[in-house]
Enzyme design. Structure first.
Site, PDB file in Angstrom:
ATOM      1  CE  LYS A 144      -0.681   0.225   5.028  1.00 43.26           C
ATOM      2  NZ  LYS A 144       0.040   1.486   5.239  1.00 43.26           N
ATOM      3  CB  THR A 145       3.994   2.255   1.767  1.00 46.31           C
ATOM      4  OG1 THR A 145       3.446   1.925   3.039  1.00 46.31           O
ATOM      5  CG2 THR A 145       4.816   3.517   1.892  1.00 46.31           C
ATOM      6  NE  ARG A 195       0.802  -8.387  10.976  1.00 49.20           N
ATOM      7  CZ  ARG A 195       0.598  -7.563   9.960  1.00 49.20           C
ATOM      8  NH1 ARG A 195       1.459  -6.612   9.708  1.00 49.20           N
ATOM      9  NH2 ARG A 195      -0.446  -7.709   9.166  1.00 49.20           N
ATOM     10  CG  ASP A 244      -1.131   4.733   5.144  1.00 49.53           C
ATOM     11  OD1 ASP A 244      -1.653   3.705   4.666  1.00 49.53           O
ATOM     12  OD2 ASP A 244      -0.030   4.722   5.719  1.00 49.53           O
ATOM     13  CD  GLU A 245      -2.197   1.499   8.359  1.00 48.84           C
ATOM     14  OE1 GLU A 245      -3.209   0.781   8.313  1.00 48.84           O
ATOM     15  OE2 GLU A 245      -1.049   1.041   8.369  1.00 48.84           O
ATOM     16  CD  GLN A 269      -3.904  -5.514   7.882  1.00 46.50           C
ATOM     17  OE1 GLN A 269      -2.918  -5.396   8.605  1.00 46.50           O
ATOM     18  NE2 GLN A 269      -3.838  -5.343   6.566  1.00 46.50           N
TER      19      GLN A 269
END
Length: 689
Positions: A31-32, A604, A217-218, A248
């Site tokens: 995503k970044t 993770r 973002d997020e 998430q």
């Protein structure tokens, strides 16, 4: 810009620049990369840098994103506004807060100051803070603000009515105290800009005209107040791109609203959705297992993560007879992985609540494994640091009575509690600020002998340094002030040992160092109030960011692990009442969010995932049988290797007599669909946040 290295959905997200866009970015999907490339693509299209606004939740994320964009697009990207929500809100308020009746120069209070204000309001309302937790009251106030409302008292007979009533009664006094001090809290940094936009359309138009392209973002972590702010900013041009993953969304306890993603089309009509489902972190075995868990959530946007890394080691499911056996086995496996060549940095042990780390730490130490527990007290929570900051706050704003009361006798200068209690009472009667009352102490007949003179000396000290600090040279003046009041000598004298005294002195030196860095960066623009507000914003925005030392195994909560990754991940305590948890500190259980939390933990891991549970745990001195987490039953058997350290002592049929999975499903079926009772969890006083 070359976009050939992006996958097709990533490229689509970058090239879609007009109108509302939801980028559903699953775990590890890049995503970044999408956000940074999208900003650079807008710059290539000749969009002015100052017209682009990108907001996220931590300073670390914002600064890393800015570095990447500048590296990719060059100096032209320096004008892009890349910041946290709170920092952006502070910039709006810097220009326009006075429109709400606040002073032009305002301070941002930290959590400690907020709690002190809540306690003062409770005292004024004659509410005992020993009966009602002031932190819980503050949490209710914060949640109400985040949802765009005020705390409401629940009708008689409803659960939690007393604490809700306390928050309802305290809120107006709390807000009034903030205004009287010329201060705002972190929630106000989001709520007040929207209020200004509503009351002053010309201000809203000014910001909407400037920021024609907005990225978030997020997005799954946004609350109602943040959503309102985004909708105000994007009202006219509608170029709002949000990047997030409803799977998430794990922060509802601090206001995050999963419906902001689920209802995107109705919130931003005409919006387009792009799904990023290719995972660049984990192998397919881990993803298949995680997908199987999250797919059971009834209300979610359908997506299935996949990886080009097919196969991989199967997931280890370990059952231990007790929590000690569980920790001992995990420590042994960690040691073995390190001996076999895996770096300690690439290993993490994740748990639901902080209290679970105790046995793990014990057995890691026994095996001489270096580790670090993330989530301890922060530097700015140290007493000496808070004292120095309180001096800064009073010098910058003498109306800050919380800080004033903290430092009036720090270091000790003979101004005791009796003096301050009588002076405070007199100030209330005269309707003057406490600092003014200190300057008029000679008028207060009830003060102890000599108190008025000492108060006068203190006021003179503060006034003298106020004038000096206004001229700049902040770090030099701080050294002068601390030397004059013998602050470091006093701190050393209060320490239990020479080493502890050295640590206190170093902490104070670190504050001065941070002030020097700020002065070098800002030059002539440097001011004490701006430094304090930056400090508050930085501390708040980064409180979720772990600060990890190299060469150590990481121990942290599942909440803290979001956004991070390791080659080998242990998830411990995968049991009913722990994961899913039965409700933290009086909160109701949230099975859907707990399922998302499990998914976050599983994703993770890059190479190998180990999930463990104990058959029994000690609770209040009694050994209690534990039920496997319902999430384990969702993982396909062919993806798992089962390790049983001993037969589970909970009666027939035992796991040894039939397969782990059939036993697990029988257990869960016999309990029907388990409804977790609030307050029945282990270690309910432990917090993971």
């Amino acid at each position: 810009m070359d976009l050939s290295h992006l996958n097709p959905p990533q490229r689509s997200a970058v090239l879609t620049t007009e109108g509302p866009l939801l980028v559903l970015a699953g775990a590890g999907s890049g995503k970044t990369r999408v956000i940074t490339h999208r900003i650079c693509h807008l710059l290539d299209k000749k969009v002015p840098a100052r017209s682009i606004l990108a907001v996220t939740f931590t300073n670390k994320a914002a600064s890393e994103m800015k570095e990447r964009v500048v590296h990719m697009a060059g100096q032209r990207a320096l004008g892009v506004t890349l910041s946290t929500f709170h920092a952006f809100g502070a910039e709006v308020l810097k220009e326009h807060l006075s429109k709400l009746g606040w002073p032009k120069k305002f301070a941002i209070v930290d959590t400690g100051d907020q709690i002190a204000l809540v306690r003062r309001a409770m005292k004024e309302r004659q509410i005992d803070d020993k009966v009602f937790d002031s932190r819980k009251v503050l949490t209710l106030i914060s949640r109400a603000k985040s949802s765009g409302t005020e705390p409401q008292a629940k009708p008689d007979g409803e659960e939690g009515e007393d604490i809700e009533l306390v928050a309802h009664l305290v809120f107006p006094l709390y807000q009034l105290a903030l205004k009287a001090q010329g201060a705002v809290d972190f929630d106000d940094l989001i709520v007040f800009p929207s209020r200004i936009f509503e009351k002053h359309p010309e201000v809203k138009e000014q910001f909407a005209k400037r920021f024609r392209y907005i990225m978030v973002d997020e997005y799954q972590d946004t609350n109602k107040a943040q959503l309102d702010l985004l909708r105000h900013l994007g009202d006219s041009h509608r170029n709002v791109c949000v990047v997030g993953d409803d799977d998430q969304c794990i922060y509802s306890w601090r206001g995050a609203e999963v419906r902001n993603i689920l209802d995107f089309e109705s919130l931003f009509p005409g919006g387009k959705e792009v799904r990023l489902e290719q995972n660049y972190r984990s192998n397919q075995v881990i993803l298949d297992a995680a997908n199987s868990v999250i797919e059971k959530n009834p209300d979610r946007r359908a997506k299935r993560m996949w990886s080009e890394v097919k196969g991989g080691p199967r997931i280890t499911l370990c059952t231990a007879p007790s929590e000690e056996d569980e920790a001992r086995w995990v420590a042994s496996e960690v040691k073995r992985a390190i001996v076999e060549g895996l770096s300690s940095d690439e290993i993490a042990i994740l748990y639901r609540v902080n209290g679970q780390s105790r046995f793990l730490e014990e057995f890691l130490r026994e095996r001489e494994v270096r580790y670090e527990v993330i989530g301890g007290s922060e530097f700015f929570d140290l007493r000496e640091v808070k004292d120095v900051i309180a001096y800064f706050r009073v010098i910058a704003n003498p109306k800050d009575e919380i800080s004033l009361l903290r430092i009036v006798n720090t270091p000790a200068r003979g101004i005791g509690d009796v003096t301050m209690e009588r002076l405070t009472g007199w100030a209330l009667e005269q309707k003057v600020h406490l600092f003014e009352a200190m300057g008029r102490a000679a008028e207060v007949e009830t003060l102890p002998k000599g108190a008025a003179e000492k108060l006068g000396e203190f006021v003179a000290l503060i006034e003298r340094y106020r004038k000096a600090f206004n001229k700049g040279n902040l770090s030099h003046l701080t050294r002068e002030l601390l030397a004059e009041i013998q602050f470091i000598d006093s701190a050393r004298a209060s320490a239990p040992s020479l080493a502890a005294g050295d640590r206190k002195a170093k902490a104070v030196a670190h504050v001065i160092q941070s002030l020097e860095v700020y002065e070098k960066r800002e030059g002539k623009k440097a001011s004490l109030l701006t430094y304090l507000n930056r400090l508050s914003l930085d501390t708040k925005s980064d409180e979720e960011e772990p600060h990890h030392q190299a060469g150590r195994v990481t121990l942290m909560t599942l909440h803290g692990a979001k956004g991070l990754e390791w080659k080998l991940v242990f998830m411990v305590g995968v049991e009913e009442d722990l994961l899913p948890h039965s409700g933290m500190q009086g909160e109701l259980p949230n099975p859907e969010e707990e399922r998302r939390l499990c998914y976050v933990g599983m994703t993770r891991a890059r190479d190998r995932l180990v999930m463990t549970r104990a058959a029994t745990r000690i609770k209040r001195g009694k050994e209690l049988a534990r039920t496997p987490s319902r999430f384990l039953a969702d993982i396909p058997e062919q993806l798992c290797d089962v390790v049983e350290l001993a037969a589970i002592p909970v009666g027939p049929p035992t796991v040894k007599e039939q397969s782990f999975f059939s036993a697990l499903r029988d257990r869960l079926k016999s309990e029907k669909e388990p409804v977790v009772a609030a307050g029945s969890g282990l270690d309910s006083q432990s917090t993971d946040r």
